[in-house]
Design a protein around this motif. Structure first.
Motif, mmCIF file in Angstrom:
data_model
loop_
_atom_site.group_PDB
_atom_site.id
_atom_site.type_symbol
_atom_site.label_atom_id
_atom_site.label_comp_id
_atom_site.label_asym_id
_atom_site.label_seq_id
_atom_site.Cartn_x
_atom_site.Cartn_y
_atom_site.Cartn_z
ATOM 1 N N VAL A 157 0.843 -1.201 0.000
ATOM 2 C CA VAL A 157 0.000 0.000 0.000
ATOM 3 C C VAL A 157 0.877 1.250 0.000
ATOM 4 N N LEU A 203 2.322 2.107 -3.290
ATOM 5 C CA LEU A 203 1.350 2.615 -4.258
ATOM 6 C C LEU A 203 0.813 4.000 -3.915
ATOM 7 N N ALA A 204 0.523 4.246 -2.672
ATOM 8 C CA ALA A 204 -0.253 5.419 -2.255
ATOM 9 C C ALA A 204 0.498 6.736 -2.384
ATOM 10 N N VAL A 214 -6.109 3.408 -1.712
ATOM 11 C CA VAL A 214 -5.622 2.134 -2.221
ATOM 12 C C VAL A 214 -5.910 1.051 -1.187
ATOM 13 N N VAL A 254 -5.279 -3.108 -0.762
ATOM 14 C CA VAL A 254 -4.575 -4.252 -1.350
ATOM 15 C C VAL A 254 -4.872 -5.501 -0.536
ATOM 16 N N ALA A 272 -4.779 -4.889 -6.139
ATOM 17 C CA ALA A 272 -4.858 -3.493 -5.722
ATOM 18 C C ALA A 272 -6.168 -2.890 -6.221
ATOM 19 N N GLN A 273 -6.931 -2.336 -5.301
ATOM 20 C CA GLN A 273 -8.158 -1.623 -5.650
ATOM 21 C C GLN A 273 -7.883 -0.130 -5.531
ATOM 22 N N LEU A 274 -8.192 0.615 -6.594
ATOM 23 C CA LEU A 274 -8.023 2.061 -6.597
ATOM 24 C C LEU A 274 -9.391 2.714 -6.499
ATOM 25 N N ALA A 318 -0.011 1.420 -10.928
ATOM 26 C CA ALA A 318 -0.300 0.337 -9.982
ATOM 27 C C ALA A 318 0.136 -1.013 -10.552
ATOM 28 N N VAL A 332 -5.160 -5.226 -10.882
ATOM 29 C CA VAL A 332 -5.675 -3.930 -10.436
ATOM 30 C C VAL A 332 -7.160 -3.848 -10.738
ATOM 31 N N ASN A 372 -9.689 -0.998 -11.020
ATOM 32 C CA ASN A 372 -9.711 0.462 -11.120
ATOM 33 C C ASN A 372 -11.132 0.966 -10.944
#
Length: 75
Positions: free
Chosen positions: A4, A7-8, A26, A28, A33-35, A52, A61, A63
């Protein structure tokens, strides 16, 4: 750093031109990974997904970023 963190706000998403990483959450789990959040263009939405996907440890991912018109941000 955790996935996380990579990514963040201080990670891969912070390096995307024009993207305000503070507006993206974010989540995870097991390499997925969920955005979540808001962007002002399709290009930003796509760039966030690519950033990501190119982060070590991310397998896929999801999105969920929403797009709002740039004028909302006063641009």
């Amino acid at each position: 750093r955790t996935l996380v963190e990579r990514l963040a706000c201080h990670g891969a998403l912070a390096e995307v031109d024009g993207l305000d990483a503070a507006l993206i959450n974010v989540v995870v789990s097991n390499g997925v990974a969920q955005l979540w959040g808001l962007v002002s263009s399709d290009a930003q939405r796509h760039a966030a997904q690519v950033a990501a996907e190119n982060t070590s440890g991310v397998r896929s991912v999801e999105n969920n970023l929403g797009q709002v018109p740039a004028w909302i941000w006063g641009e």
